[in-house]
Scaffold this active site. Structure first.
Site, PDB file in Angstrom:
ATOM      1  N   THR A 172       0.822  -1.195   0.000  1.00 22.66           N
ATOM      2  CA  THR A 172       0.000   0.000   0.000  1.00 22.66           C
ATOM      3  C   THR A 172       0.864   1.256   0.000  1.00 22.66           C
ATOM      4  OG1 THR A 172      -1.695  -1.173   1.250  1.00 22.66           O
ATOM      5  CG2 THR A 172      -1.782   1.218   1.292  1.00 22.66           C
ATOM      6  N   ARG A 200     -11.791  -9.662  -3.059  1.00 22.20           N
ATOM      7  CA  ARG A 200     -11.372  -9.277  -1.711  1.00 22.20           C
ATOM      8  C   ARG A 200     -11.044  -7.795  -1.674  1.00 22.20           C
ATOM      9  NH1 ARG A 200      -6.503  -6.812   0.577  1.00 22.20           N
ATOM     10  NH2 ARG A 200      -6.362  -7.462   2.756  1.00 22.20           N
ATOM     11  N   VAL A 201     -11.492  -7.120  -0.615  1.00 22.76           N
ATOM     12  CA  VAL A 201     -11.228  -5.699  -0.425  1.00 22.76           C
ATOM     13  C   VAL A 201     -10.623  -5.511   0.955  1.00 22.76           C
ATOM     14  CG1 VAL A 201     -12.269  -3.408  -0.225  1.00 22.76           C
ATOM     15  CG2 VAL A 201     -13.110  -5.013  -1.959  1.00 22.76           C
ATOM     16  N   GLY A 202      -9.544  -4.768   1.033  1.00 20.32           N
ATOM     17  CA  GLY A 202      -8.908  -4.488   2.310  1.00 20.32           C
ATOM     18  C   GLY A 202      -9.344  -3.157   2.879  1.00 20.32           C
ATOM     19  N   ASP A 203      -8.491  -2.575   3.702  1.00 20.45           N
ATOM     20  CA  ASP A 203      -8.849  -1.343   4.413  1.00 20.45           C
ATOM     21  C   ASP A 203      -8.663  -0.088   3.570  1.00 20.45           C
ATOM     22  OD1 ASP A 203      -6.030  -1.952   4.630  1.00 20.45           O
ATOM     23  OD2 ASP A 203      -5.861  -0.250   5.983  1.00 20.45           O
ATOM     24  N   THR A 222      -1.342   1.295   6.337  1.00 21.62           N
ATOM     25  CA  THR A 222      -0.752   0.243   5.517  1.00 21.62           C
ATOM     26  C   THR A 222      -0.535  -0.986   6.383  1.00 21.62           C
ATOM     27  OG1 THR A 222       1.316  -0.442   4.434  1.00 21.62           O
ATOM     28  CG2 THR A 222       1.477   1.394   5.955  1.00 21.62           C
ATOM     29  N   GLY A 223      -0.790  -2.159   5.837  1.00 25.08           N
ATOM     30  CA  GLY A 223      -0.552  -3.367   6.622  1.00 25.08           C
ATOM     31  C   GLY A 223      -1.553  -4.455   6.321  1.00 25.08           C
ATOM     32  N   GLY A 225      -4.811  -5.703   6.044  1.00 21.84           N
ATOM     33  CA  GLY A 225      -6.024  -4.926   5.886  1.00 21.84           C
ATOM     34  C   GLY A 225      -7.195  -5.380   6.709  1.00 21.84           C
TER      35      GLY A 225
END
Length: 290
Positions: A172, A200-203, A222-223, A225
């Site tokens: 990210t 899939r969707v992260g943060d 970042t990280g 998610g």
């Protein structure tokens, strides 16, 4: 362990652009490129800070989306079926407008599409509908091969075909900016985790999780998610600062909570209306510049 820098005093009218290139374990031979890329991104944002915090944050992120050393745009991580799937968000603290895209197809600058959504009624558009919206608003889709690099293809082979560990280090990218009027903006962009499930969707594109800005602060995370989503990381951090918490201390506490309560590692950058840069990470490192 929390590692951080910051606590640089600043006046409300002092413009500042702060960027990150992803938290994690970056190979030592890649560290110089990560640092140079962050510096160039911060300089690009600073060059247009006179046009406002939104323009500055997005300009910085576009530089990193073009840099294959990161995982956003060119060189992005590929999903389980070897396809490009991109997430990005922008939030303007002055207006509390936000725009995001997730599971987006191959576009060079997802952050620009998110920026174009700022003043539209949808906050977030997903998948094929996001592709259609972008095309209808003048953005050009590129062949997937334009964004897939030998490095990202090799990483996909190692993780998906050979069962290696997925490494989101240097993934990210994000920027936070404060202009001369004290207006804040946060912008974040990512290709996500190598070998992620399609859809899939992260943060990153979720307001209040990986990206957030209001009149108090601007945050880009970042990280891992899923942990940041479950923790509602960025919005809770903003609330803590609004309640009178010291920014660097609250940032470190929020990241410690991510690790303690949700089992996730990562980092974040932050500016307040009258302070910063603030940054911290619970990983081996997080490339950054301002």
């Amino acid at each position: 362990m929390i590692t951080g820098e910051g606590r640089l005093s600043a006046n409300m009218d002092s413009p500042l652009v702060l960027v990150h290139g992803g938290a994690g374990s970056v190979p030592s031979d890649s560290l110089p490129r990560h640092r140079i890329g962050c510096r160039l991104a911060a300089e690009a944002g600073a060059a247009v800070i006179g046009d406002g915090a939104v323009e500055a944050a997005c300009a910085a992120v576009r530089i990193m989306e073009d840099d294959e050393v990161y995982n956003a745009g060119t060189g992005c991580a590929l999903n389980l079926i070897g396809a490009v799937s991109l997430d990005a968000a922008v939030m303007c603290g002055a207006t509390i407008d936000a725009g995001g895209v997730c599971a987006l197809g191959p576009f060079k600058h997802p952050v620009s599409i998110a920026q174009a959504l700022l003043h539209e009624s949808p906050v977030l558009i997903a998948g094929a509908a996001a592709d259609d919206w972008a095309l209808a608003h003048g953005f050009e889709q590129v062949p997937e091969d334009d964004l897939i690099t030998p490095k990202s293809a090799a990483a996909w082979q190692r993780v998906v075909k050979e069962g290696g560990a997925s490494n989101w280090a240097g993934g990210t990218v994000g920027a936070v900016a404060r202009d001369a009027q004290g207006r804040l903006c946060a912008a974040t962009s990512t290709g996500g985790t190598i070998g992620k499930l399609p859809g899939r969707v992260g943060d990153t594109p979720l307001v209040g999780a990986g990206t957030y800005a209001d009149e108090v602060c601007a945050i880009s995370a970042t990280g891992e998610g899923e942990a940041f989503v479950l923790a509602v990381f960025a919005a809770r951090l903003s609330d803590a600062i609004r309640a009178g918490g010291e920014p660097q201390e609250e940032l470190e506490k929020a990241l410690a909570r991510i690790e303690r309560d949700f089992g996730g590692l990562g980092g974040a950058i932050m500016l307040t209306r009258d302070g910063g840069p603030f940054m911290a990470w619970t990983t081996d490192g997080m490339s950054h510049a301002w």
